[in-house]
Write a protein that holds these residues in place. Structure first.
Motif, short mmCIF file in Angstrom:
data_model
loop_
_atom_site.label_atom_id
_atom_site.label_comp_id
_atom_site.label_asym_id
_atom_site.label_seq_id
_atom_site.Cartn_x
_atom_site.Cartn_y
_atom_site.Cartn_z
N LYS A 121 0.89 -1.39 0.13
CA LYS A 121 -0.01 0.19 0.02
C LYS A 121 0.71 1.29 0.09
CE LYS A 121 -3.72 2.17 2.54
NZ LYS A 121 -4.57 1.93 3.89
N HIS A 122 1.78 1.26 0.83
CA HIS A 122 2.88 2.14 0.92
C HIS A 122 3.82 2.62 -0.49
CE1 HIS A 122 5.05 5.59 2.91
NE2 HIS A 122 6.18 5.13 2.43
N TYR A 123 3.80 1.46 -1.13
CA TYR A 123 4.81 1.60 -2.26
C TYR A 123 3.83 2.27 -3.39
CZ TYR A 123 7.08 0.41 -6.39
OH TYR A 123 7.66 0.35 -7.77
N LYS A 124 2.71 1.89 -3.41
CA LYS A 124 1.85 2.12 -4.41
C LYS A 124 1.49 3.86 -4.28
CE LYS A 124 -2.76 1.41 -6.49
NZ LYS A 124 -4.04 0.52 -6.45
N LYS A 125 1.42 4.18 -2.93
CA LYS A 125 1.48 5.63 -2.72
C LYS A 125 2.46 6.16 -3.21
CE LYS A 125 0.57 8.86 0.88
NZ LYS A 125 0.08 8.83 2.43
N LEU A 126 3.66 5.85 -2.88
CA LEU A 126 5.04 6.43 -3.33
C LEU A 126 5.21 6.51 -4.80
CD1 LEU A 126 7.47 5.08 -0.85
CD2 LEU A 126 6.48 7.31 -0.71
N SER A 127 4.96 5.27 -5.36
CA SER A 127 5.01 5.40 -6.97
C SER A 127 4.26 6.41 -7.83
CB SER A 127 4.53 4.03 -7.75
OG SER A 127 3.09 3.60 -7.11
N LEU A 128 2.86 6.54 -7.04
CA LEU A 128 2.00 7.71 -7.72
C LEU A 128 2.82 9.10 -7.52
CD1 LEU A 128 -1.50 6.46 -6.67
CD2 LEU A 128 -0.17 6.24 -8.98
N GLN A 129 3.61 9.18 -6.57
CA GLN A 129 4.16 10.51 -6.36
C GLN A 129 5.28 10.59 -6.70
OE1 GLN A 129 4.73 10.95 -1.92
NE2 GLN A 129 5.57 13.02 -2.12
N PHE A 130 6.15 9.51 -6.99
CA PHE A 130 7.90 9.80 -7.67
C PHE A 130 7.78 9.08 -9.12
CE2 PHE A 130 8.33 10.06 -2.93
CZ PHE A 130 9.01 11.32 -2.69
N HIS A 131 6.79 8.60 -9.68
CA HIS A 131 7.02 7.93 -10.85
C HIS A 131 7.54 9.16 -11.92
CE1 HIS A 131 6.04 5.92 -14.97
NE2 HIS A 131 5.87 5.00 -13.93
N PRO A 132 8.35 8.95 -12.61
CA PRO A 132 8.98 9.87 -13.67
C PRO A 132 8.04 10.60 -14.40
CG PRO A 132 10.36 8.09 -13.67
CD PRO A 132 9.20 7.57 -12.78
N ASP A 133 6.83 9.75 -14.73
CA ASP A 133 5.92 10.46 -15.86
C ASP A 133 4.79 11.35 -14.93
OD1 ASP A 133 7.13 9.00 -17.94
OD2 ASP A 133 5.59 7.49 -17.47
N LYS A 134 4.91 11.15 -13.85
CA LYS A 134 3.90 12.11 -12.83
C LYS A 134 4.59 13.11 -12.09
CE LYS A 134 0.60 8.17 -13.03
NZ LYS A 134 -0.37 7.37 -12.22
N ILE A 135 5.77 12.89 -11.75
CA ILE A 135 6.46 13.76 -10.84
C ILE A 135 6.83 15.25 -11.33
CG2 ILE A 135 9.06 13.36 -11.41
CD1 ILE A 135 9.72 13.36 -8.43
N LYS A 136 6.60 16.00 -10.48
CA LYS A 136 6.91 17.28 -10.73
C LYS A 136 8.14 17.88 -10.18
CE LYS A 136 1.92 19.00 -10.70
NZ LYS A 136 1.08 19.98 -10.04
N LEU A 137 9.18 18.12 -11.09
CA LEU A 137 10.68 18.50 -10.70
C LEU A 137 10.85 19.86 -10.27
CD1 LEU A 137 12.41 17.36 -14.19
CD2 LEU A 137 11.99 16.16 -12.10
N GLY A 138 11.64 19.80 -9.28
CA GLY A 138 11.87 21.13 -8.58
C GLY A 138 12.91 21.90 -9.38
N GLU A 139 13.36 22.98 -8.71
CA GLU A 139 14.09 23.90 -9.34
C GLU A 139 15.60 23.41 -9.71
OE1 GLU A 139 14.62 27.45 -6.91
OE2 GLU A 139 12.47 27.98 -6.84
#
Length: 676
Positions: A121-139
């Motif tokens: 469950k925790h990995y699924k949550k992290l994959s949605l957050q840090f997947h390269p196609d969905k992540i928003k890059l910082g400065e």
């Protein structure tokens, strides 16, 4: 194959430095800051002069220790500063790469106790957050960083859910399985690469090519410069050429002054202007005049029997200065502060020089010269010239007063101390008190023994067994191993000797520092026992050091003597030899003892044997007949009644020592009961 590389971060070198410094600094700090070890020995004399001298010695030791302590503290402080610098750098750097343990729970950010369902469950949550196609890059974040982050999360997730990957993690500590080992050298890469490599090689060359050879060579040549007695080879050579068979104490002082050890002490102040050098020379010349006047007043003169070619001489300014300082000490001449410092440095060098000088005389077996060396040792310790009255070693008595008292109070000869105590000189209360407490050596008995033999035979190993002890002056000399105390000595001792409870066993033997108020170091009294032939002026047996002689009991009575053995080989010829046993003190003046002793060497007695009787053939045998034809001896035949018969047919009765052995009874004789 394992790889080897240098430590790019420098953390391994810091760890190595911190560990090494800790191993060195901890014991060094303890050794530097520990309290000074307490001396178990104490001064056996409590006179005012010894108390003042002990105070001076403590001040000198404290000054010397302060200088050494300051140097040690500086080195320790520098070491701890380097240690703190390296430790602070490690703290700021944090754990280095490759030094951390792979922990998938920490990477995923969940607890170690999480179940598999919670992990998914925790990995699924992290994959949605840090997947390269969905992540928003910082400065300052790139897509490569995001992809690496997601790969780490996926690897951590699989290491917890996939059986094969989990097995790799458990077995090898890494989900990817066994890794190639890479050993790192604890030297930063910049040390051996780049512009600094030449300087590093130069440092290695200086240390290995110059530093180590210099240290080893310096140690080696310093050791070769010293003899076994701890004196310089040049000093030993000078002593060897100037010590002779008829050298007396006056010349031995001059010989001592020629030691090369005095040069660093006395040459250091030769500089300065010409005027200053002349002033220094004038002070020495004035001191020499004072010494000559003092020696003439005390009748301290050179032996009239010494040969002209045996007289020692000084050839350098340093030797002349050292001789003047030695005589100033012996004659108790007050010096100015500068000369006092030089005199103190000279006296501190003397112990090894005196030992070397004595050993040279003993190597030649010169009896008088060897005894003169021992006398010089005690004279320097007590600042009493040889030939003057030993009363000067008592507190409050000057050399001149000692000479007068020895004449007016008849305090001369072997019993000078007893006569002085009996005189009870007014005005010298402290000297009288110390004289009553002064112990003297008593030789209870001395005899020659050979282990397992009743007599001394030529060439046998002989033990000269001597029983010694210290007694108070009023003790009657021993007779057959016993000693008594004179009528008033018990009261005298009880009034003057204080023994605290529990100290009786400790003071049973001479364990402490002797009365030596003019010597700059603590002095343990000891004797040297040797056997000599006074007629031939030869040392027969080399001396034995004795330093644990028992003191008297608390009530003033003598304690049990202690036995000492001096071993040597008996002369090769049977005869009656006359020797003298010498007991020379290296601390006290007038405390030497000499006892004549006779050594009888007898030929070994021949033991009668029955071998001749057994070797003779019997008359009836062929060998016996041939012996008769040659005119030899034979045993009479037992058959014809000429012999004693078979020995087994007789019994010998040796039950009575008074009657002696009786003829055995033959087996065919009647017994006593039958005859009765």
């Amino acid at each position: 194959m394992p790889g080897i590389s240098y430590d790019d971060s420098g953390s391994l070198a810091s760890y190595f430095g911190v560990t090494t410094l800790a191993l060195l600094l901890l014991p060094a700090t303890w050794y530097t800051l520990r309290p000074a070890p307490r001396d178990k020995l104490h001064s056996l004399c409590d006179c005012s002069e010894c108390v003042a001298n002990n105070k001076r010695k403590r001040q000198l030791r404290s000054a010397a220790n302060s200088g050494r302590l300051a140097k040690r503290l500086l080195l320790v402080a520098i070491g701890w500063a380097v240690f703190a610098y390296l430790a602070h750098g490690l703290y700021l750097a944090g754990p280095g790469a490759g030094n951390t343990v792979y922990n998938p729970f920490e990477i995923l950010g969940i607890a170690d106790s999480a179940t598999e369902k919670e992990i998914k469950k925790h990995y699924k949550k992290l994959s949605l957050q840090f997947h390269p196609d969905k992540i928003k890059l910082g400065e300052n974040e790139t897509m490569a960083d995001a992809e690496a982050k997601f790969v780490d999360l996926t690897k951590a997730y699989k290491s917890l859910t996939d059986e094969g990957i989990r097995e790799n993690l458990v077995k090898y500590g890494n989900p990817d399985g066994p890794q190639q080992r890479e050993d790192k050298i604890a030297i930063p890469k910049w040390v051996v690469e780049g512009q600094s490599s030449a300087w590093v090689l130069l440092a290695y060359g200086l240390v290995l090519g110059l530093g180590i050879p210099f240290v080893v060579g310096r140690w080696w040549f310093r050791q070769r410069a010293l003899t076994r007695d701890g004196i310089l080879n040049g000093t030993a050579e000078a002593f060897f050429h100037q010590v002779h068979e008829d050298s007396d104490v006056v010349n031995l002082v001059t010989v001592l002054a020629t030691a090369h050890e005095f040069r660093p002490v006395l040459e250091g102040k030769r500089g300065g202007s010409k005027k200053q050098r002349k002033e220094r020379q004038a002070r020495i010349e004035e001191l020499e005049k004072t010494i000559d006047e003092k020696r003439e007043e005390l009748l301290v003169e050179e032996s009239p029997t010494i040969r002209s070619d045996s007289r020692a001489s000084v050839n350098t300014a340093v030797a002349r200065r050292a001789r003047a300082l030695l005589w100033a000490h012996l004659l108790r001449i007050e010096l100015e502060p500068e000369l006092q410092e030089e005199q103190l440095a000279v006296l501190r060098i003397l112990p090894s020089l005196l030992n070397g000088l004595t050993n040279i005389a003993l190597a030649h077996n010169w009896l008088k010269t060897s005894l003169a060396c021992y006398q010089l040792q005690s004279a320097l310790v007590q600042a009493v010239p040889v030939g003057t009255s030993p009363l000067a070693e008592l507190p409050g008595i000057s050399l001149k007063d000692a000479q007068e008292l020895s004449i007016t109070k008849d305090a001369e000869g072997r019993r000078w101390l007893e006569r002085y105590i009996k005189a009870d000189v007014p005005g010298h209360d402290e000297a009288n008190k110390i004289a009553k407490k002064t112990v003297k050596l008593e030789v209870v008995s001395a005899e020659f023994k050979v282990t397992g033999e009743k007599t001394v035979t030529p060439g046998s190993i002989v033990n000269l067994v001597t029983k010694l002890r210290f007694v108070y002056p009023n003790t009657v000399p021993a007779t057959n191993g016993t000693a008594a105390v004179r009528g008033d000595s018990v009261e005298v001792v009880e009034a003057s000797v204080e023994v605290k409870e529990g100290e009786l066993d400790e003071k049973k033997e001479l364990k402490g520092y002797a009365h030596a108020p003019h010597w700059p170091a603590d002095r343990k009294a000891q004797y040297f026992v040797l056997l000599g032939d006074s007629k031939l002026d030869k040392v027969i047996v080399q001396p034995m050091r004795v330093a644990d002689i028992p003191l008297p009991n608390a009530d003033g009575t003598p304690s049990e003597p202690k036995e000492y053995s001096l071993q040597f080989q008996a002369p090769p010829q049977a005869n009656l030899y006359s020797f003298v046993q010498y007991f020379s003190s290296d601390t006290f003046v007038g405390a030497d003892v000499a006892r004549p002793i006779m050594l009888r060497v007898e030929e070994a007695t021949e033991v009668e044997s029955d071998d001749d009787d057994i070797s003779e053939p019997e008359e009836d045998s062929l060998a016996g007949q041939m012996a008769l034809m040659r005119g030899g001896k034979v045993k009479p035949s037992g058959v014809h009644g000429g012999g004693d018969g078979d020995e087994s047919e007789y019994e010998t009765d040796t039950s009575s020592d008074e009657e002696g052995p009786r003829r055995g009874r033959a087996i065919n004789e009647d017994t006593d009961s039958d005859s009765d």
